[in-house]
Design a protein around this motif. Structure first.
Motif, PDB file in Angstrom:
ATOM      1  N   HIS A  87     -73.089 -49.624 138.743  1.00 41.18           N
ATOM      2  CA  HIS A  87     -72.779 -48.615 137.953  1.00 41.18           C
ATOM      3  C   HIS A  87     -72.188 -49.077 136.922  1.00 41.18           C
ATOM      4  CE1 HIS A  87     -74.318 -45.007 139.944  1.00 41.18           C
ATOM      5  NE2 HIS A  87     -73.402 -45.394 141.136  1.00 41.18           N
ATOM      6  N   SER A  91     -64.481 -48.669 131.715  1.00 39.14           N
ATOM      7  CA  SER A  91     -64.368 -47.337 131.848  1.00 39.14           C
ATOM      8  C   SER A  91     -65.841 -46.911 131.716  1.00 39.14           C
ATOM      9  CB  SER A  91     -63.385 -46.454 131.076  1.00 39.14           C
ATOM     10  OG  SER A  91     -63.590 -45.155 131.106  1.00 39.14           O
ATOM     11  N   ILE A  92     -66.365 -45.820 132.369  1.00 40.58           N
ATOM     12  CA  ILE A  92     -67.646 -45.272 131.819  1.00 40.58           C
ATOM     13  C   ILE A  92     -67.641 -44.714 130.292  1.00 40.58           C
ATOM     14  CG2 ILE A  92     -67.106 -42.632 132.370  1.00 40.58           C
ATOM     15  CD1 ILE A  92     -69.839 -42.407 133.535  1.00 40.58           C
ATOM     16  N   SER A 106     -59.622 -45.337 133.867  1.00 48.64           N
ATOM     17  CA  SER A 106     -61.036 -45.269 134.624  1.00 48.64           C
ATOM     18  C   SER A 106     -61.478 -44.327 135.241  1.00 48.64           C
ATOM     19  CB  SER A 106     -60.991 -46.980 135.144  1.00 48.64           C
ATOM     20  OG  SER A 106     -62.583 -47.077 135.878  1.00 48.64           O
ATOM     21  N   CYS A 107     -60.533 -44.028 136.261  1.00 46.93           N
ATOM     22  CA  CYS A 107     -60.783 -42.712 137.075  1.00 46.93           C
ATOM     23  C   CYS A 107     -60.525 -41.422 136.280  1.00 46.93           C
ATOM     24  CB  CYS A 107     -59.801 -42.580 138.216  1.00 46.93           C
ATOM     25  SG  CYS A 107     -59.898 -44.132 139.368  1.00 46.93           S
ATOM     26  N   PRO A 152     -61.665 -40.265 133.294  1.00 48.78           N
ATOM     27  CA  PRO A 152     -62.971 -39.300 132.929  1.00 48.78           C
ATOM     28  C   PRO A 152     -63.406 -38.617 133.964  1.00 48.78           C
ATOM     29  CG  PRO A 152     -63.044 -41.639 131.971  1.00 48.78           C
ATOM     30  CD  PRO A 152     -61.623 -41.733 132.970  1.00 48.78           C
ATOM     31  N   ALA A 153     -63.194 -39.000 135.160  1.00 51.67           N
ATOM     32  CA  ALA A 153     -63.816 -38.141 136.445  1.00 51.67           C
ATOM     33  C   ALA A 153     -62.953 -36.975 136.851  1.00 51.67           C
ATOM     34  CB  ALA A 153     -64.219 -39.103 137.677  1.00 51.67           C
ATOM     35  N   PHE A 154     -61.794 -37.452 136.740  1.00 52.65           N
ATOM     36  CA  PHE A 154     -60.449 -36.225 136.924  1.00 52.65           C
ATOM     37  C   PHE A 154     -60.787 -35.239 135.831  1.00 52.65           C
ATOM     38  CE2 PHE A 154     -57.842 -40.015 138.797  1.00 52.65           C
ATOM     39  CZ  PHE A 154     -58.463 -39.829 140.122  1.00 52.65           C
ATOM     40  N   ALA A 191     -63.255 -34.455 133.685  1.00 53.05           N
ATOM     41  CA  ALA A 191     -64.627 -33.844 133.930  1.00 53.05           C
ATOM     42  C   ALA A 191     -64.379 -32.808 134.836  1.00 53.05           C
ATOM     43  CB  ALA A 191     -65.672 -35.007 134.063  1.00 53.05           C
ATOM     44  N   ASN A 192     -63.961 -33.282 135.968  1.00 53.70           N
ATOM     45  CA  ASN A 192     -63.715 -32.318 137.264  1.00 53.70           C
ATOM     46  C   ASN A 192     -63.123 -30.987 137.001  1.00 53.70           C
ATOM     47  OD1 ASN A 192     -62.112 -31.126 139.743  1.00 53.70           O
ATOM     48  ND2 ASN A 192     -64.381 -31.937 140.188  1.00 53.70           N
TER      49      ASN A 192
END
Length: 266
Positions: free
Chosen positions: A10, A116-117, A168-169, A171-173, A175-176
């Protein structure tokens, strides 16, 4: 600088793609699963060079990114150590292996980067930590390289976990949370796809307010929320929710980090 990437999962694949998008003429990559590397090459046939092994990547590159599981790093280090020269840069993106550990097993200049994504869009923060063998000129050179795909932000290695949660985390937090917002809007008659589109555009604008207009988050809250208005009513609900939620999120990621660190040699 000639760029090499060992491991095209990834994050490794994302970095290879980002550097190509940013205009790097050649990116040397290797993955044990050869088909993964070939899929990236198919997208950038003139920029991506698929190498036959880790040593080939190092021999063709000035800076090599290690984008593998931390359990694979000792064997990779043993493989590439004989052909590394002191001026070569090796950058690990793994937060579980320390700079000191890397400098113990590799005879070159060492750094760590937590990507990061968001670098997929040539944006966002890359956390940067330099090893003891880097001088000021080395750091400038690496930061200039990383600036092609995002905004490098130097940090102390001891603070890696919390900074990684933010960049880094994060964006997922976020986005959720936005997904939950979109689902709530759907209950009120807005199609989920439309709600996601609107929220994404809103987040982009919010980011620009902070980074371009230099407004603080608190200033934005104050300016949008009119006393006695609808925004204030919604904020009362949010502010009345669990005030320790995000602290628990940070505690959970730190606990997982500690667990992995304890078991990485077992």
């Amino acid at each position: 600088m000639r760029i090499g990437i060992i491991g095209t999962g990834h994050m490794g694949g994302m970095l290879a793609t980002a550097f190509c998008e940013a205009g790097s003429p050649t990116v040397n990559i290797y993955n044990r699963n050869h088909s993964k590397a070939q899929r990236i090459q198919a997208v950038f046939p003139t920029s991506i060079h698929v190498c036959v092994n880790e040593q080939h990547v190092v021999s063709q590159s000035d800076v090599t990114f290690l984008c593998t599981k931390f359990t694979d790093i000792p064997s990779i280090a043993e493989s590439i150590r004989p052909i590394l020269h002191p001026s070569h840069y090796v950058i690990s993106i793994n937060s579980h292996v320390t700079l000191q550990e890397l400098e113990t097993i590799l005879p070159c200049k060492i750094a760590k980067v937590i990507p990061s994504i968001t670098q997929t869009a040539l944006s966002g923060i890359l956390l940067f930590m330099g090893g003891s063998r880097l001088d000021q000129e080395d750091e400038v050179e690496l930061l200039e390289l990383l600036s092609q795909i995002g905004v490098p932000h130097p940090i102390a290695e001891t603070k890696t976990r919390v900074y990684s949660d933010l960049t880094s985390c994060g964006p997922a937090f976020i986005a959720n949370w936005l997904l939950q917002f979109a689902h709530a809007a759907e209950v009120h008659g807005v199609k989920e796809e439309e709600a996601e589109h609107l929220l994404a555009a809103m987040v982009e604008g919010l980011g620009r307010l902070v980074t371009k207009k230099e407004m603080t988050l608190q200033e934005i809250v104050s300016r949008v929320s009119v006393p006695g208005g609808v925004t204030e009513a919604g904020l009362h609900v949010l502010q009345g929710a669990d005030q320790h939620l995000l602290l628990r999120v940070l505690d959970a990621t730190q606990a997982k980090q500690d667990h992995l660190a304890t078991h990485k040699t077992k």
